[in-house]
Design a protein around this motif. Structure first.
Motif, PDB file in Angstrom:
ATOM      1  N   UNK A  95      57.222  83.712  94.616  1.00 13.50           N
ATOM      2  CA  UNK A  95      56.829  83.563  93.210  1.00 13.50           C
ATOM      3  C   UNK A  95      56.799  84.904  92.484  1.00 13.50           C
ATOM      4  N   UNK A  96      56.323  85.959  93.155  1.00 20.13           N
ATOM      5  CA  UNK A  96      56.253  87.272  92.498  1.00 20.13           C
ATOM      6  C   UNK A  96      57.647  87.780  92.138  1.00 20.13           C
ATOM      7  N   UNK A  97      58.643  87.463  92.984  1.00 18.33           N
ATOM      8  CA  UNK A  97      60.019  87.857  92.673  1.00 18.33           C
ATOM      9  C   UNK A  97      60.600  86.996  91.551  1.00 18.33           C
ATOM     10  N   UNK A  98      60.200  85.716  91.511  1.00 11.47           N
ATOM     11  CA  UNK A  98      60.716  84.808  90.480  1.00 11.47           C
ATOM     12  C   UNK A  98      60.181  85.180  89.103  1.00 11.47           C
ATOM     13  N   UNK A  99      58.959  85.711  89.038  1.00 13.05           N
ATOM     14  CA  UNK A  99      58.401  86.136  87.749  1.00 13.05           C
ATOM     15  C   UNK A  99      59.230  87.279  87.174  1.00 13.05           C
ATOM     16  N   UNK A 100      59.777  88.136  88.043  1.00 11.34           N
ATOM     17  CA  UNK A 100      60.640  89.237  87.586  1.00 11.34           C
ATOM     18  C   UNK A 100      62.019  88.742  87.188  1.00 11.34           C
ATOM     19  N   UNK A 101      62.614  87.893  88.041  1.00 12.58           N
ATOM     20  CA  UNK A 101      63.923  87.310  87.746  1.00 12.58           C
ATOM     21  C   UNK A 101      63.706  85.808  87.608  1.00 12.58           C
ATOM     22  N   UNK A 102      63.651  85.329  86.383  1.00 11.43           N
ATOM     23  CA  UNK A 102      63.164  83.969  86.098  1.00 11.43           C
ATOM     24  C   UNK A 102      64.212  82.874  86.317  1.00 11.43           C
ATOM     25  N   UNK A 103      65.378  83.230  86.817  1.00 10.11           N
ATOM     26  CA  UNK A 103      66.430  82.224  87.018  1.00 10.11           C
ATOM     27  C   UNK A 103      66.115  81.364  88.239  1.00 10.11           C
ATOM     28  N   UNK A 104      66.332  80.061  88.096  1.00  9.89           N
ATOM     29  CA  UNK A 104      65.943  79.083  89.129  1.00  9.89           C
ATOM     30  C   UNK A 104      67.130  78.171  89.440  1.00  9.89           C
ATOM     31  N   UNK A 105      67.208  77.770  90.713  1.00  8.62           N
ATOM     32  CA  UNK A 105      68.242  76.823  91.168  1.00  8.62           C
ATOM     33  C   UNK A 105      67.579  75.608  91.810  1.00  8.62           C
ATOM     34  N   UNK A 106      68.343  74.541  91.943  1.00 14.10           N
ATOM     35  CA  UNK A 106      67.868  73.399  92.735  1.00 14.10           C
ATOM     36  C   UNK A 106      67.955  73.761  94.215  1.00 14.10           C
ATOM     37  N   UNK A 107      67.223  73.042  95.060  1.00 12.02           N
ATOM     38  CA  UNK A 107      67.207  73.347  96.492  1.00 12.02           C
ATOM     39  C   UNK A 107      67.780  72.214  97.317  1.00 12.02           C
ATOM     40  N   UNK A 108      67.334  72.103  98.570  1.00 10.12           N
ATOM     41  CA  UNK A 108      67.742  70.993  99.441  1.00 10.12           C
ATOM     42  C   UNK A 108      69.204  71.010  99.843  1.00 10.12           C
ATOM     43  N   UNK A 109      69.842  72.199  99.895  1.00  7.03           N
ATOM     44  CA  UNK A 109      71.260  72.270 100.263  1.00  7.03           C
ATOM     45  C   UNK A 109      72.201  72.153  99.086  1.00  7.03           C
TER      46      UNK A 109
END
Length: 412
Positions: free
Chosen positions: A277-291
């Motif tokens: 989470x601390x890294x995501x706050x810096x780089x706010x880009x998100x992907x879907x998971x589960x392969x």
């Protein structure tokens, strides 16, 4: 196939895979509510495979609240985790302040407002002759009394120097013996002894002070400050609570659980979530998971392999197969039929706008957006590039030199 062709193919495939992810990232940086929802999804995904999976929503909320207090900083030292046996995991909570796992001594103030804190790592016991085999010879008991008096006078001088800093709280890494503790109590100073080294380092950090070991120059010592120090109870234990600390983002997560083993596992799981989470706050880009990311990358890399002439295409194809291994492993770890699920997943990903991934709960292919399974782009990118570099490094090693086993002496 030459090693050079492999290097070029891997690098082309890695760049293609990274670009495929960049085209599909979601960034809700401008919308605070949606971004917090993304963080919750990432935290719950991280905690799903661990001991906290039954209470993942509760712990995801704790982790998100703690990281949001950091305001973009990745310094997890500001987040303290304390483990206290007793109660259930759901009794764990986040406290907005710093908690030191120590008791306040007898005769000392139990509550201090506008505290000035001196954090120290110094000996507060009577001085001893520290030369091995040294002896002090005396010819009467009065001489022994003189030595004891001199020791007390030396300690009294040291305490006077400490009090000269204008403090009302003294926290020491080492023991504080009875005599100096009595002097501190008489002066109305809260003295806390034997705080572990991690504890005083973090306390110095969050209160804005520095750890001191000499006290001759008060002007060179940086004191810590907080609005209130008081004794609190958690379960059956008494602890010392520092609120209104100088580092406003500091907080403490108190973990409760049935046993030390459960608490240790809970701490490891929560630490993983906090790191992501601390890294995501810096780089706010998100992907879907589960392969899902691996299948998206594998599809794009496959297409690149078909367009690429020469031996490089074989390396690119191998890269694609390696990416498909991730959803295969997810299915295998869940005890599912990986061959069947990956075949279905590949077919789904040939449809436009596909969000399909492995749903290990239902044992089928599911929509990752609907299930709320998300991952941080920064973490996925780091995994992709690190794996590529590791593969290249292994290929560079064309010979392995092993040492001959040491001959054992025949003792028969």
């Amino acid at each position: 196939m030459t090693i050079y062709a492999s290097f070029v193919g891997y690098r082309m495939a890695a760049e293609c895979a990274r670009n495929a992810l960049l085209q599909r990232v979601v960034d809700n940086k401008e919308n605070a509510e949606k971004f917090k929802s993304d963080l919750m999804k990432i935290a719950m995904t991280t905690l799903s495979s661990k001991i906290l999976s039954q209470d993942k929503e509760h712990f995801a909320q704790l982790a998100v609240d703690a990281v949001m207090r950091l305001k973009g900083s990745t310094n997890l030292e500001a987040i303290q985790i304390i483990k206290k046996p007793g109660g259930s995991l759901k009794d764990s909570f986040l406290d907005e302040g710093f908690i030191l796992d120590k008791k306040i001594g007898l005769g000392q103030p139990k509550r201090i407002e506008n505290a000035k804190i001196l954090v120290a790592n110094t000996a507060m016991d009577t001085d001893k002759v520290k030369i091995y085999g040294a002896r002090v010879r005396v010819d009467s008991m009065s001489k022994v009394a003189e030595i004891e008096g001199a020791e007390k006078e030396k300690m009294r001088e040291k305490v006077k120097k400490i009090l000269g800093h204008g403090i009302n709280c003294f926290v020491n890494r080492q023991l504080i013996y009875n005599f100096p503790e009595e002097l501190f109590a008489d002066a109305g100073i809260l003295a806390i002894e034997h705080a572990d080294f991690d504890g005083i380092e973090r306390l110095a950090l969050v209160t804005g002070g520095e750890i001191a070991s000499t006290f001759d120059n008060p002007e060179s010592v940086k004191l810590g400050h907080c609005k209130l120090i008081e004794e609190i109870m958690i379960g059956e234990d008494k602890l010392i609570h520092f609120s209104g600390v100088e580092m406003g983002q500091a907080c403490t997560i108190v973990l409760r659980g049935a046993s030390h083993h459960v608490l240790d596992e809970a701490e490891r799981s929560l630490h993983d979530a906090l790191c992501v989470l601390s890294q995501t706050v810096n780089d706010t880009r998100v992907l879907l998971g589960g392969g899902w990311p691996e299948m998206v990358m594998a599809k794009e890399v496959d297409e690149l392999a078909r367009k690429t002439p020469g031996k490089k295409s074989h390396a690119i194809e191998a890269f694609s197969r390696a990416l498909v291994a991730i959803p295969t492993i997810i299915a295998d770890n869940a005890g599912l039929d990986s061959a069947d699920l990956v075949a279905k997943l590949r077919a789904e990903h040939h449809k436009e706008g596909c969000n399909a991934g492995i749903d290990v709960i239902s044992g089928s292919v599911g929509d990752m957006a609907e299930l709320g399974i998300s991952e941080a782009f920064k973490v996925k990118q780091a995994v992709l590039l690190s794996a590529t570099e590791a593969a290249e490094m292994i290929l560079r090693v064309d010979e392995i030199i092993t040492c001959a086993p040491r001959k054992r002496e025949d003792r028969m």
